[in-house]
Design an enzyme around this catalytic site. Structure first.
Site, short mmCIF file in Angstrom:
data_model
loop_
_atom_site.label_atom_id
_atom_site.label_comp_id
_atom_site.label_asym_id
_atom_site.label_seq_id
_atom_site.Cartn_x
_atom_site.Cartn_y
_atom_site.Cartn_z
N TYR A 47 -3.57 -0.74 -8.21
CA TYR A 47 -3.80 -1.91 -9.06
C TYR A 47 -4.94 -1.71 -10.06
CZ TYR A 47 -0.53 -4.72 -6.31
OH TYR A 47 0.61 -5.21 -5.71
N LYS A 95 -0.04 5.01 4.01
CA LYS A 95 1.15 5.86 3.96
C LYS A 95 0.60 7.28 3.78
CE LYS A 95 5.64 6.32 3.82
NZ LYS A 95 6.51 6.03 4.98
N ASP A 139 5.46 1.11 6.44
CA ASP A 139 6.86 0.79 6.78
C ASP A 139 7.00 0.38 8.24
OD1 ASP A 139 5.97 3.43 6.99
OD2 ASP A 139 7.96 4.32 6.90
N ASP A 164 -0.60 -6.56 -0.53
CA ASP A 164 0.05 -7.59 -1.32
C ASP A 164 1.43 -7.90 -0.75
OD1 ASP A 164 0.59 -9.34 -3.34
OD2 ASP A 164 0.75 -7.86 -4.92
N ASP A 219 2.71 -11.30 1.93
CA ASP A 219 3.79 -12.25 1.61
C ASP A 219 4.77 -12.33 2.77
OD1 ASP A 219 2.88 -13.12 -0.87
OD2 ASP A 219 4.88 -12.99 -1.77
#
Ligand code: ATP
Length: 373
Positions: A134, A209, A241, A265, A269
């Site tokens: 980001y 990851k 994952d 992020d 959610d």
């Protein structure tokens, strides 16, 4: 007397902030606290009237506050990104709010999309808020040789990237650079492990990851190792994952997760869905030694704005997080308990929860519960 800057913002922002303010007034009276509020008209209307998103002078005035409470940013009349980047992200970077704190708690009486009765979902996300993918470094280049000069300017450092690309056989290419500094990873790990220790949490899940993005998440893991030793709290490493899978299959297993910006992020959610929807999810953008900003996870929801349908719980719980960060732990607990009791009764459900309770009536119910205990 603590000074709170209030940015109601766009869409349902003003409606939910109004209820959060009423709840704050009630808890202030109960606990004999005193707050001084100043409202800032940042958002679409101000931008459309003046052409200005966020004036330097406004930032200066906000710098003199102890904390900031924000509703939502974004409006269909304004090109996406202008308000979000120009106001929200600018404030986060200016005040170096490097932690995004997002509790995911399923309260009794709230419908959960997962099967099974009486699920005990209660996990805290500590998301890094300033780095990773980001940082806004990237470019699109055409076939042939090209140079991109990119620079990253942060409060604590600057980094310049000169990227030469020699593209053959394809017409166009886009790239995006992710950045994690050792300092950036360390400070978020310090916060996460300290928080775990303070709350008696015995295991921190560090998400990444690292098997694919080896460089960035190599630094990330090193910082987690160091913080785990420093604070004497155990850690586990989990790939993003796998975390997504476990959050659906067995969310009860997680207590505190520390995540890089992008994965955080997405996972939060998913977390908001598990706790009953966007309307119920609170968050804090935190600088432990500076000015923090609290806001519900949801956006401006223009489809329901001005209709008294918005769920104010996310904003009210954000105010509770703000109380905690300002050192008013009892007031924070009072607000959370009032929300919990209101939801548990099953009598008050806004339309997003399948009921008919209005934004204001939900606020009333929470204030009533707060006063009673
Ligand atoms: P943004 O991009 O600004 O973060 P978004 O695309 O995530 O926004 P939101 O505005 O957060 O979208 O909301 C998505 C939908 O969820 C809304 O259109 C609305 O129907 C619903 N929603 C969001 N917040 C609430 C709330 N507090 N109460 C009820 N429904 C909500």
């Amino acid at each position: 007397m603590q000074k709170i800057g209030v940015i109601p913002g766009d869409g349902i922002g003003p409606e939910v902030i109004k209820e959060a303010r009423r709840v704050l007034d009630a808890v202030a009276e109960k606990r004999n606290l005193s707050f001084e509020y100043e409202e800032f008209p940042i958002g679409a209307n101000h931008y459309l009237d003046t052409g200005e998103v966020l004036a330097d002078e406004t930032i200066q005035r906000l710098s003199r506050k102890d904390s900031i409470l924000l509703g939502a940013m974004g409006d269909p009349r304004v090109k996406p990104g202008i308000l979000e980047k120009g106001a929200l992200l600018r404030l986060r970077f200016h005040f170096d709010q490097y932690i995004n704190l997002r509790p995911v708690k399923l309260y009794e009486g709230v419908p959960c999309p997962l099967a099974g009765e009486g699920r005990r979902i209660d996990m805290m996300f500590v998301r890094e808020n300033t780095e990773d993918f980001y940082v806004g470094l990237g470019s699109r280049v055409k076939k042939g040789l090209s140079m991109s000069s990119l620079s990253l300017i942060r409060k604590t450092y600057e980094a310049k990237f000169d990227v030469g690309v020699d593209l053959t056989d394809e017409d166009e290419l886009a790239f995006q650079i992710g950045v994690i500094t050792k300092h950036g990873a360390k400070r978020v790990m310090d916060y996460a492990f300290q928080l775990a220790k303070k709350n008696g949490i015995d295991l921190v899940t560090a998400v990444d990851k690292a098997n694919v993005l080896t460089e960035m998440y190599g630094i990330w893991r090193e910082a987690a190792e160091e913080a785990s030793t420093k604070y004497g709290v155990a850690k586990e490493f989990q790939y993003v994952d796998a975390v997504a899978l476990h959050m659906v299959r067995n969310p009860e297993r997680f207590k505190l997760l520390v995540t890089p910006n992008l994965f955080g992020d997405i996972l939060t959610d998913l977390g908001a869905a598990l706790q009953g929807g966007l309307g119920l999810a609170p968050s804090g953008n935190i600088n432990p030694a500076g000015i923090s900003m609290f806001e519900p996870v949801h956006g401006s929801a223009p489809d329901i704005a001005g209709r008294g349908m918005a769920n104010p719980v996310g904003a009210v719980l954000s105010a509770s997080l703000m109380m905690e960060t300002l050192g008013h732990e009892e007031a924070a607990a009072d607000i959370e308990r009032a929300v919990k009791d209101t939801l548990k009764s099953g009598r008050f459900r806004t339309p997003d929860m399948g009921g008919k309770t209005s934004t204001h009536a939900m606020g009333d119910a929470i204030v009533e519960k707060l006063k009673r205990k």
